[in-house]
Design a protein around this motif. Sequence first.
Motif, PDB file in Angstrom:
ATOM      1  N   SER A   5      28.722  44.514  -9.700  1.00 24.74           N
ATOM      2  CA  SER A   5      28.320  44.980  -8.388  1.00 24.74           C
ATOM      3  C   SER A   5      26.723  45.524  -8.516  1.00 24.74           C
ATOM      4  N   VAL A   6      26.014  45.413  -7.270  1.00 25.94           N
ATOM      5  CA  VAL A   6      24.636  45.957  -7.326  1.00 25.94           C
ATOM      6  C   VAL A   6      24.594  47.584  -7.537  1.00 25.94           C
ATOM      7  N   LYS A   7      23.892  48.176  -8.183  1.00 25.45           N
ATOM      8  CA  LYS A   7      23.710  49.651  -8.410  1.00 25.45           C
ATOM      9  C   LYS A   7      22.649  50.037  -7.646  1.00 25.45           C
TER      10      LYS A   7
ATOM     11  N   VAL B 142      26.275  38.036  -5.836  1.00 22.57           N
ATOM     12  CA  VAL B 142      26.714  39.156  -6.862  1.00 22.57           C
ATOM     13  C   VAL B 142      27.788  39.705  -6.211  1.00 22.57           C
ATOM     14  N   GLU B 143      29.019  39.529  -6.842  1.00 17.75           N
ATOM     15  CA  GLU B 143      30.266  39.884  -6.141  1.00 17.75           C
ATOM     16  C   GLU B 143      31.212  40.680  -7.582  1.00 17.75           C
ATOM     17  N   PRO B 144      31.576  41.741  -7.535  1.00 16.02           N
ATOM     18  CA  PRO B 144      32.227  42.212  -8.634  1.00 16.02           C
ATOM     19  C   PRO B 144      33.630  41.611  -8.836  1.00 16.02           C
TER      20      PRO B 144
ATOM     21  N   TYR C 238      34.223  50.297  14.391  1.00  9.23           N
ATOM     22  CA  TYR C 238      35.140  50.060  13.257  1.00  9.23           C
ATOM     23  C   TYR C 238      35.270  48.474  13.075  1.00  9.23           C
ATOM     24  N   ARG C 239      35.849  48.212  11.899  1.00  2.87           N
ATOM     25  CA  ARG C 239      35.956  46.662  11.634  1.00  2.87           C
ATOM     26  C   ARG C 239      37.091  46.147  12.283  1.00  2.87           C
ATOM     27  N   CYS C 240      36.842  45.127  13.161  1.00  3.04           N
ATOM     28  CA  CYS C 240      37.797  44.328  13.724  1.00  3.04           C
ATOM     29  C   CYS C 240      38.539  45.363  14.889  1.00  3.04           C
TER      30      CYS C 240
ATOM     31  N   SER D 273      35.783  35.471  17.539  1.00  5.65           N
ATOM     32  CA  SER D 273      36.896  35.138  17.857  1.00  5.65           C
ATOM     33  C   SER D 273      38.060  36.008  17.016  1.00  5.65           C
ATOM     34  N   CYS D 274      39.279  36.557  17.727  1.00  6.69           N
ATOM     35  CA  CYS D 274      40.231  37.074  16.800  1.00  6.69           C
ATOM     36  C   CYS D 274      41.650  36.817  17.396  1.00  6.69           C
ATOM     37  N   PHE D 275      42.286  36.069  16.730  1.00  9.47           N
ATOM     38  CA  PHE D 275      43.913  35.913  17.140  1.00  9.47           C
ATOM     39  C   PHE D 275      44.587  37.119  16.526  1.00  9.47           C
TER      40      PHE D 275
ATOM     41  N   THR E 271      38.253  37.734  -7.060  1.00  7.62           N
ATOM     42  CA  THR E 271      39.420  37.207  -6.010  1.00  7.62           C
ATOM     43  C   THR E 271      38.880  38.032  -4.827  1.00  7.62           C
ATOM     44  N   TYR E 272      38.744  37.268  -3.629  1.00  9.24           N
ATOM     45  CA  TYR E 272      38.563  38.103  -2.354  1.00  9.24           C
ATOM     46  C   TYR E 272      39.954  38.137  -1.580  1.00  9.24           C
ATOM     47  N   TYR E 273      40.308  39.161  -1.372  1.00  6.92           N
ATOM     48  CA  TYR E 273      41.546  39.247  -0.353  1.00  6.92           C
ATOM     49  C   TYR E 273      41.222  39.090   1.142  1.00  6.92           C
TER      50      TYR E 273
ATOM     51  N   GLY F 167      30.547  39.187  -1.814  1.00  4.85           N
ATOM     52  CA  GLY F 167      31.048  37.951  -1.438  1.00  4.85           C
ATOM     53  C   GLY F 167      32.308  37.953  -0.412  1.00  4.85           C
ATOM     54  N   GLY F 168      31.946  38.464   0.680  1.00  5.15           N
ATOM     55  CA  GLY F 168      33.280  38.593   1.616  1.00  5.15           C
ATOM     56  C   GLY F 168      32.770  37.425   2.561  1.00  5.15           C
ATOM     57  N   MET F 169      33.158  37.762   3.868  1.00  7.26           N
ATOM     58  CA  MET F 169      33.147  36.681   4.891  1.00  7.26           C
ATOM     59  C   MET F 169      31.377  36.502   5.216  1.00  7.26           C
ATOM     60  N   ALA F 170      30.687  37.459   5.269  1.00  6.75           N
ATOM     61  CA  ALA F 170      29.365  37.218   5.611  1.00  6.75           C
ATOM     62  C   ALA F 170      28.682  36.730   4.378  1.00  6.75           C
ATOM     63  N   GLY F 171      28.630  37.361   3.280  1.00 10.65           N
ATOM     64  CA  GLY F 171      27.829  37.167   2.121  1.00 10.65           C
ATOM     65  C   GLY F 171      28.409  35.426   1.379  1.00 10.65           C
TER      66      GLY F 171
ATOM     67  N   LYS G 121      32.427  44.221  14.572  1.00  9.32           N
ATOM     68  CA  LYS G 121      32.345  43.969  13.145  1.00  9.32           C
ATOM     69  C   LYS G 121      33.602  43.191  12.812  1.00  9.32           C
ATOM     70  N   ALA G 122      33.413  42.131  12.484  1.00  7.96           N
ATOM     71  CA  ALA G 122      34.670  41.262  12.364  1.00  7.96           C
ATOM     72  C   ALA G 122      34.310  39.884  11.689  1.00  7.96           C
ATOM     73  N   GLY G 123      35.247  39.242  10.831  1.00  8.96           N
ATOM     74  CA  GLY G 123      34.880  38.239  10.035  1.00  8.96           C
ATOM     75  C   GLY G 123      34.397  36.642  10.778  1.00  8.96           C
ATOM     76  N   HIS G 124      35.002  36.417  11.755  1.00  9.23           N
ATOM     77  CA  HIS G 124      34.349  35.297  12.617  1.00  9.23           C
ATOM     78  C   HIS G 124      33.156  35.318  12.919  1.00  9.23           C
ATOM     79  N   ILE G 125      32.772  36.515  13.371  1.00  9.76           N
ATOM     80  CA  ILE G 125      31.372  36.591  14.115  1.00  9.76           C
ATOM     81  C   ILE G 125      30.365  36.885  12.562  1.00  9.76           C
TER      82      ILE G 125
ATOM     83  N   GLY H 116      27.108  41.100   8.654  1.00 11.83           N
ATOM     84  CA  GLY H 116      28.611  41.343   8.608  1.00 11.83           C
ATOM     85  C   GLY H 116      28.533  42.850   8.949  1.00 11.83           C
ATOM     86  N   ASP H 117      29.585  43.452   8.219  1.00 13.71           N
ATOM     87  CA  ASP H 117      30.203  44.829   9.022  1.00 13.71           C
ATOM     88  C   ASP H 117      29.148  45.882   8.555  1.00 13.71           C
ATOM     89  N   SER H 118      28.237  45.872   7.960  1.00 14.85           N
ATOM     90  CA  SER H 118      27.213  46.732   7.369  1.00 14.85           C
ATOM     91  C   SER H 118      26.008  46.958   8.346  1.00 14.85           C
TER      92      SER H 118
HETATM   93  C1  LIG Z   1      43.715  44.199   9.102  1.00 12.58           C
HETATM   94  C2  LIG Z   1      42.350  43.561   9.505  1.00 12.58           C
HETATM   95  C3  LIG Z   1      42.531  42.512  10.351  1.00 12.58           C
HETATM   96  C4  LIG Z   1      41.309  41.767  10.609  1.00 12.58           C
HETATM   97  N1  LIG Z   1      41.410  40.605  11.475  1.00 12.58           N
HETATM   98  C5  LIG Z   1      40.328  40.094  11.871  1.00 12.58           C
HETATM   99  C6  LIG Z   1      40.602  38.747  12.661  1.00 12.58           C
HETATM  100  O1  LIG Z   1      41.642  38.541  13.005  1.00 12.58           O
HETATM  101  N2  LIG Z   1      39.258  38.279  13.046  1.00 12.58           N
HETATM  102  C7  LIG Z   1      38.225  38.683  12.476  1.00 12.58           C
HETATM  103  O2  LIG Z   1      37.167  37.842  13.088  1.00 12.58           O
HETATM  104  N3  LIG Z   1      38.180  39.872  11.837  1.00 12.58           N
HETATM  105  C8  LIG Z   1      39.103  40.378  11.170  1.00 12.58           C
HETATM  106  N4  LIG Z   1      39.107  41.477  10.540  1.00 12.58           N
HETATM  107  C9  LIG Z   1      37.575  42.024  10.023  1.00 12.58           C
HETATM  108  C10 LIG Z   1      37.152  41.277   9.107  1.00 12.58           C
HETATM  109  O3  LIG Z   1      37.930  41.389   7.943  1.00 12.58           O
HETATM  110  C11 LIG Z   1      35.663  41.884   8.615  1.00 12.58           C
HETATM  111  O4  LIG Z   1      35.130  42.303   9.553  1.00 12.58           O
HETATM  112  C12 LIG Z   1      34.885  41.091   7.743  1.00 12.58           C
HETATM  113  O5  LIG Z   1      35.442  40.867   6.394  1.00 12.58           O
HETATM  114  C13 LIG Z   1      33.595  41.514   7.407  1.00 12.58           C
HETATM  115  O6  LIG Z   1      32.695  40.799   6.480  1.00 12.58           O
HETATM  116  P1  LIG Z   1      31.799  41.348   5.367  1.00 12.58           P
HETATM  117  O7  LIG Z   1      31.421  40.220   4.816  1.00 12.58           O
HETATM  118  O8  LIG Z   1      31.057  42.349   6.231  1.00 12.58           O
HETATM  119  O9  LIG Z   1      32.579  42.307   4.576  1.00 12.58           O
HETATM  120  P2  LIG Z   1      33.795  41.790   3.492  1.00 12.58           P
HETATM  121  O10 LIG Z   1      34.652  40.891   4.037  1.00 12.58           O
HETATM  122  O11 LIG Z   1      34.592  43.330   3.495  1.00 12.58           O
HETATM  123  O12 LIG Z   1      33.074  41.895   2.101  1.00 12.58           O
HETATM  124  C14 LIG Z   1      32.195  42.656   1.407  1.00 12.58           C
HETATM  125  C15 LIG Z   1      32.166  42.405   0.323  1.00 12.58           C
HETATM  126  O13 LIG Z   1      31.009  43.087  -0.571  1.00 12.58           O
HETATM  127  C16 LIG Z   1      31.359  43.555  -1.819  1.00 12.58           C
HETATM  128  N5  LIG Z   1      30.579  44.508  -2.126  1.00 12.58           N
HETATM  129  C17 LIG Z   1      30.565  45.777  -1.864  1.00 12.58           C
HETATM  130  N6  LIG Z   1      29.719  46.642  -2.259  1.00 12.58           N
HETATM  131  C18 LIG Z   1      29.027  45.783  -3.523  1.00 12.58           C
HETATM  132  C19 LIG Z   1      27.923  45.771  -4.264  1.00 12.58           C
HETATM  133  N7  LIG Z   1      27.239  47.084  -4.284  1.00 12.58           N
HETATM  134  N8  LIG Z   1      27.491  44.703  -5.124  1.00 12.58           N
HETATM  135  C20 LIG Z   1      28.177  43.367  -4.854  1.00 12.58           C
HETATM  136  N9  LIG Z   1      29.292  43.438  -4.098  1.00 12.58           N
HETATM  137  C21 LIG Z   1      29.740  44.344  -3.248  1.00 12.58           C
HETATM  138  C22 LIG Z   1      32.989  43.690  -1.678  1.00 12.58           C
HETATM  139  O14 LIG Z   1      33.543  43.491  -3.029  1.00 12.58           O
HETATM  140  C23 LIG Z   1      33.348  42.499  -0.942  1.00 12.58           C
HETATM  141  O15 LIG Z   1      33.918  41.444  -1.497  1.00 12.58           O
HETATM  142  C24 LIG Z   1      40.115  42.243  10.225  1.00 12.58           C
HETATM  143  C25 LIG Z   1      40.122  43.269   9.440  1.00 12.58           C
HETATM  144  C26 LIG Z   1      41.100  44.010   8.902  1.00 12.58           C
HETATM  145  C27 LIG Z   1      41.066  45.483   8.042  1.00 12.58           C
END
Ligand SMILES: Cc1cc2nc3c(=O)[nH]c(=O)nc-3n(C[C@H](O)[C@H](O)[C@H](O)COP(=O)(O)OP(=O)(O)OC[C@H]3O[C@@H](n4cnc5c(N)ncnc54)[C@H](O)[C@@H]3O)c2cc1C
Length: 438
Positions: free
Chosen positions: A116-118, A72-74, A198-200, A380-382, A77-79, A48-52, A343-347, A334-336
């Motif tokens: 979490s998914v095992k 499925v997200e353990p 690497y991410r971001c 986009s990244c600010f 809260t998402y930070y 449950g991050g930016m992509a999911g 690898k970024a949240g916006h995209i 997403g990042d995977s």
């Molecule tokens: C300091 C910093 C600054 C950033 N600034 C920017 C920015 O300005 N702009 C931008 O676009 N991006 C930015 N990013 C990048 C952005 O945060 C990531 O690229 C983005 O969060 C990727 O999204 P995601 O969904 O792939 O992964 P995530 O957001 O990390 O979410 C992954 C989720 O999967 C869950 N998970 C993992 N394994 C399992 C499992 N087995 N079962 C169930 N759940 C699981 C985790 O708990 C997590 O909630 C920044 C990153 C950092 C570190």
Amino acid sequence: MDRRKFFTNLGLTALGLPLIKSAFGEELRAAGASLAAGATGKVIVVGGGMAGTTAAKFLRLWGGTGMDVTLVEPNATYYSNIFSNMVLTGERTLSQLSFNYSTLISKYGVKVQPYSVKNIDPAGKKVILSNGTILSYDRIILAPGIDFEPLALSGTASNKAKIVHAWKAGSQTTSLQNQIKAMTKSDTYILTIPPKPYRCPPGPYERACVVADYLKRTKGGGKVIILDANPAIQAEPVNFNNAFNTTHKGIITYVPDAPVTAINADTMTVTTPKGSFKGKVINAIPTHKAGDLIVNSGLGLANAPGPNSVPNKFAGVNVLTYESTAIPGIHILGDSSATTQPKAGHIANAEAKVCAAAIIELFSYPDGSTVNQSPVTNSSCFTPITKTTASWLSVVYKYQNGVMVATGNGVTESNGYTSENYEDMLKWFNNLMSDTFA
Ligand SMILES: Cc1cc2nc3c(=O)[nH]c(=O)nc-3n(C[C@H](O)[C@H](O)[C@H](O)COP(=O)(O)OP(=O)(O)OC[C@H]3O[C@@H](n4cnc5c(N)ncnc54)[C@H](O)[C@@H]3O)c2cc1C
């Protein structure tokens, strides 16, 4: 003028932040995705991050009640990683960057499993959760973000615990914040940047800038040493060069081609081919790989060498659907995933919409004949450079011959860093996060 450059680069036709919102939301449909009405299917979204989160929301928003979606997200809260560098300098708190899944449940009808998914059983189309529950699916989306390769770290356990990455927002962010807070003006903060991908891409350079700004403002000085495994600054080279050599001159030292070979946590020394560096605080960001779930499920491209000869442990996908090139029925976002996009949240949010739209089509027309063949995404990244100024980068990708290709001049960066950009950054963040979680 800079704001106009930003919107022009996004391909938007007018100015104003509501358009950023529309770029996040319905833009994709306007761009050609006419979604199959009445599609039915069962989708599990892992992570449950930016992509999911975006994928789960838009599967229901665009697919309707026929889409049976379980996230499925353990963590409850998402930070947000985005803006987490500002937690290090006290301008944000982690709680201000916290998001949850209540709207996903109440407004969009997504079911949430707090585990979490095992394991994944692709043949049986089932997943096993950490509490032993087995869930079945028609299609599954994996968006577990990143995990890290081990660091070459030595020292006592308590000293080793001080060497954090803080590259996943949470307890390590607080640890690093406290370590930086305890610095004096004669202390050195060392930031190590891993080889790409690497991410971001701008994130580490942003971190160096805001920490330098914080040290100057609150301690009257200090040193920031950036040890970059890469041969040059990886994003916004003009703005960061300028920031390092003017705004943060005398505080930041940038060392390219300096991959970490060892870290001794007892002597607080980082060893690289460019020499050894001692610091009061060592913030070591390790080499990235796809989330463990991807690598352990055999979805990573383990044998494909990445840039700088780094083994590429990210997942190959078809960027029309984000379906794995290794195992059908599994989509990776997403990042995977291993794509030409950063690898970024916006995209990640944009990729998730492309994927959600494609899955809805595939349920109605399994031959894929109605899947959008010309998806558009943007990143986009600010970047805060000081407490009051920010820069940005932006790039639009279009599908061409199997890959997403950067359009126009590729990545565009802002003309310097300004307070106007800083204000836009706050609005951009709110829009992106509400498009994802609200
Ligand atoms: C300091 C910093 C600054 C950033 N600034 C920017 C920015 O300005 N702009 C931008 O676009 N991006 C930015 N990013 C990048 C952005 O945060 C990531 O690229 C983005 O969060 C990727 O999204 P995601 O969904 O792939 O992964 P995530 O957001 O990390 O979410 C992954 C989720 O999967 C869950 N998970 C993992 N394994 C399992 C499992 N087995 N079962 C169930 N759940 C699981 C985790 O708990 C997590 O909630 C920044 C990153 C950092 C570190």
